[in-house]
Write a protein that holds these residues in place. Structure first.
Motif, PDB file in Angstrom:
ATOM      1  N   PRO A  21       0.822  -1.213   0.000  1.00 43.12           N
ATOM      2  CA  PRO A  21       0.000   0.000   0.000  1.00 43.12           C
ATOM      3  C   PRO A  21       0.857   1.265   0.000  1.00 43.12           C
ATOM      4  CG  PRO A  21      -0.791  -1.576   1.625  1.00 43.12           C
ATOM      5  CD  PRO A  21       0.525  -2.081   1.146  1.00 43.12           C
ATOM      6  N   PHE A  22       0.345   2.290  -0.660  1.00 48.73           N
ATOM      7  CA  PHE A  22       1.085   3.551  -0.751  1.00 48.73           C
ATOM      8  C   PHE A  22       1.462   4.078   0.625  1.00 48.73           C
ATOM      9  CE2 PHE A  22       1.031   8.240  -0.936  1.00 48.73           C
ATOM     10  CZ  PHE A  22       2.115   8.436  -1.786  1.00 48.73           C
ATOM     11  N   ASP A  23       0.560   3.958   1.609  1.00 51.95           N
ATOM     12  CA  ASP A  23       0.853   4.516   2.931  1.00 51.95           C
ATOM     13  C   ASP A  23       1.862   3.679   3.720  1.00 51.95           C
ATOM     14  OD1 ASP A  23      -0.710   2.366   3.702  1.00 51.95           O
ATOM     15  OD2 ASP A  23      -2.368   3.569   4.483  1.00 51.95           O
ATOM     16  N   SER A  24       2.304   2.537   3.151  1.00 50.22           N
ATOM     17  CA  SER A  24       3.345   1.742   3.800  1.00 50.22           C
ATOM     18  C   SER A  24       4.737   2.057   3.258  1.00 50.22           C
ATOM     19  CB  SER A  24       3.070   0.246   3.612  1.00 50.22           C
ATOM     20  OG  SER A  24       3.409  -0.191   2.300  1.00 50.22           O
ATOM     21  N   LEU A  25       4.820   2.906   2.231  1.00 46.54           N
ATOM     22  CA  LEU A  25       6.105   3.197   1.609  1.00 46.54           C
ATOM     23  C   LEU A  25       6.953   4.087   2.506  1.00 46.54           C
ATOM     24  CD1 LEU A  25       4.964   3.974  -2.056  1.00 46.54           C
ATOM     25  CD2 LEU A  25       5.533   1.758  -1.041  1.00 46.54           C
ATOM     26  N   GLY A  26       8.274   3.949   2.370  1.00 42.93           N
ATOM     27  CA  GLY A  26       9.178   4.880   3.047  1.00 42.93           C
ATOM     28  C   GLY A  26       9.194   6.208   2.321  1.00 42.93           C
ATOM     29  N   GLY A  27       9.928   7.154   2.863  1.00 43.82           N
ATOM     30  CA  GLY A  27      10.026   8.441   2.180  1.00 43.82           C
ATOM     31  C   GLY A  27      10.419   9.571   3.090  1.00 43.82           C
TER      32      GLY A  27
ATOM     33  N   TRP B 276      12.359   2.407  -7.031  1.00 45.82           N
ATOM     34  CA  TRP B 276      11.131   2.981  -7.624  1.00 45.82           C
ATOM     35  C   TRP B 276      10.709   4.103  -6.691  1.00 45.82           C
ATOM     36  CZ3 TRP B 276       7.665  -0.060 -11.265  1.00 45.82           C
ATOM     37  CH2 TRP B 276       6.618   0.735 -11.738  1.00 45.82           C
ATOM     38  N   ASN B 277      10.980   5.325  -7.097  1.00 44.76           N
ATOM     39  CA  ASN B 277      10.636   6.493  -6.303  1.00 44.76           C
ATOM     40  C   ASN B 277       9.439   7.212  -6.909  1.00 44.76           C
ATOM     41  OD1 ASN B 277      12.761   5.990  -4.584  1.00 44.76           O
ATOM     42  ND2 ASN B 277      14.127   7.520  -5.483  1.00 44.76           N
ATOM     43  N   ASP B 278       8.549   7.655  -6.049  1.00 44.23           N
ATOM     44  CA  ASP B 278       7.356   8.408  -6.420  1.00 44.23           C
ATOM     45  C   ASP B 278       7.583   9.826  -5.897  1.00 44.23           C
ATOM     46  OD1 ASP B 278       4.793   9.628  -6.311  1.00 44.23           O
ATOM     47  OD2 ASP B 278       3.788   7.691  -6.121  1.00 44.23           O
TER      48      ASP B 278
ATOM     49  N   GLY C 198       2.027  -0.417  -4.775  1.00 42.99           N
ATOM     50  CA  GLY C 198       2.910  -1.286  -5.535  1.00 42.99           C
ATOM     51  C   GLY C 198       2.474  -2.729  -5.438  1.00 42.99           C
ATOM     52  N   ALA C 199       2.787  -3.509  -6.463  1.00 46.92           N
ATOM     53  CA  ALA C 199       2.550  -4.951  -6.441  1.00 46.92           C
ATOM     54  C   ALA C 199       3.836  -5.648  -6.846  1.00 46.92           C
ATOM     55  CB  ALA C 199       1.421  -5.338  -7.372  1.00 46.92           C
ATOM     56  N   ALA C 200       4.430  -6.398  -5.903  1.00 47.97           N
ATOM     57  CA  ALA C 200       5.629  -7.191  -6.177  1.00 47.97           C
ATOM     58  C   ALA C 200       5.166  -8.580  -6.608  1.00 47.97           C
ATOM     59  CB  ALA C 200       6.510  -7.263  -4.939  1.00 47.97           C
ATOM     60  N   ILE C 201       5.566  -8.987  -7.819  1.00 48.95           N
ATOM     61  CA  ILE C 201       4.966 -10.158  -8.458  1.00 48.95           C
ATOM     62  C   ILE C 201       6.049 -11.153  -8.870  1.00 48.95           C
ATOM     63  CG2 ILE C 201       3.565 -10.924 -10.408  1.00 48.95           C
ATOM     64  CD1 ILE C 201       2.568  -7.897 -10.504  1.00 48.95           C
ATOM     65  N   ARG C 202       5.826 -12.424  -8.535  1.00 45.47           N
ATOM     66  CA  ARG C 202       6.683 -13.490  -9.063  1.00 45.47           C
ATOM     67  C   ARG C 202       5.876 -14.786  -9.085  1.00 45.47           C
ATOM     68  NH1 ARG C 202      10.986 -13.394  -4.228  1.00 45.47           N
ATOM     69  NH2 ARG C 202       9.705 -14.206  -2.542  1.00 45.47           N
ATOM     70  N   ASN C 203       6.371 -15.739  -9.897  1.00 44.18           N
ATOM     71  CA  ASN C 203       5.711 -17.041 -10.055  1.00 44.18           C
ATOM     72  C   ASN C 203       4.262 -16.903 -10.523  1.00 44.18           C
ATOM     73  OD1 ASN C 203       8.078 -18.331  -9.139  1.00 44.18           O
ATOM     74  ND2 ASN C 203       7.409 -18.175  -7.007  1.00 44.18           N
TER      75      ASN C 203
END
Length: 233
Positions: free
Chosen positions: A6-12, A43-45, A207-212
């Protein structure tokens, strides 16, 4: 596996002229669980106030992609390159053996960008810079390669890495599918709007971190603009 961030979980950090949010560890923000995603490192916003920007500074051996979400950014570097990249368009700087550049918001209003760093597969090469307009209509309803290290992506800006950066615009209710090759990792961020990705809901700037995941089925819950990185694991 799709991990919603979630956006509100990002550092900054809010520097006044710059309000920066970080999907991965960067500058004073450090999270050992968010050090990158495959070859994707940053990935910076960034929200940049009018008449301000990043003064001259140097980079080396990194692919730096700037996606302008709103406003425009003006680039200058020690190679003599200068350009203004507008909303929806993209610039790529291959830092290579070393480059010094500045990026300023010379517009009367706020500029908002995604800045994406991808680790190169080739190092020590001569630095380069380029920019290209990508009209939103050309990526309506589908993902289009904006920057790519694959030779068959002939319309994309070149990258020196085993990755591509893609953009798409979807109208509410519209869907598209992107197929991922084995061993790839991807990261998806809606610049605007909300979507579902294989059933996982993302709001704007999440953000969505995706694998497999062999394929991504993206459905717009409202009009949305998307940026996707498909990178080596």
């Amino acid at each position: 596996m799709i991990e919603r961030r979630p956006f509100d979980s990002l550092g900054g950090a809010d520097h006044g002229w710059l309000d920066a949010k970080h999907h991965f560890s960067f500058a004073s923000y450090h999270d050992p669980k968010r050090m990158g995603w495959g070859a994707l490192r940053v990935w910076n916003d960034d929200t940049i106030a009018p008449g301000t920007g990043f003064p001259p500074h140097s980079h080396g051996d990194m692919e730096i992609i700037t996606y302008v979400r709103e406003g425009a950014i003006t680039h200058r570097d020690n190679l003599g390159n200068e350009g203004r990249t507008e909303a929806g368009d993209v610039q790529v700087m291959s830092a290579g053996s070393g480059i010094t550049h500045s990026e300023y918001n010379l517009e009367p209003g706020t500029t908002r960008i995604f800045q994406i760093w991808i680790i190169p597969t080739e190092t020590g090469k001569p630095p380069s810079w380029g920019a290209k307009p990508f009209p939103r209509g050309e990526r309506s309803g589908k993902f289009v390669a904006l920057a790519s290290g694959f030779a068959d992506d002939t319309d994309a800006l070149p990258l020196r890495t085993d990755a591509r950066v893609l953009g798409a615009t979807l109208k509410a209710g519209e869907s598209t599918t992107y197929v991922l090759a084995d061993g790839r990792q991807s990261y998806l961020v809606p610049s605007t709007g909300s979507v579902e990705v294989n059933g996982v809901k993302l709001d704007a700037r999440d953000g969505a971190a995706i694998r497999n995941e062999p394929a991504l089925r993206v459905t717009a819950l409202e009009d949305a603009e998307l940026v996707l990185v498909d990178a080596a694991a």
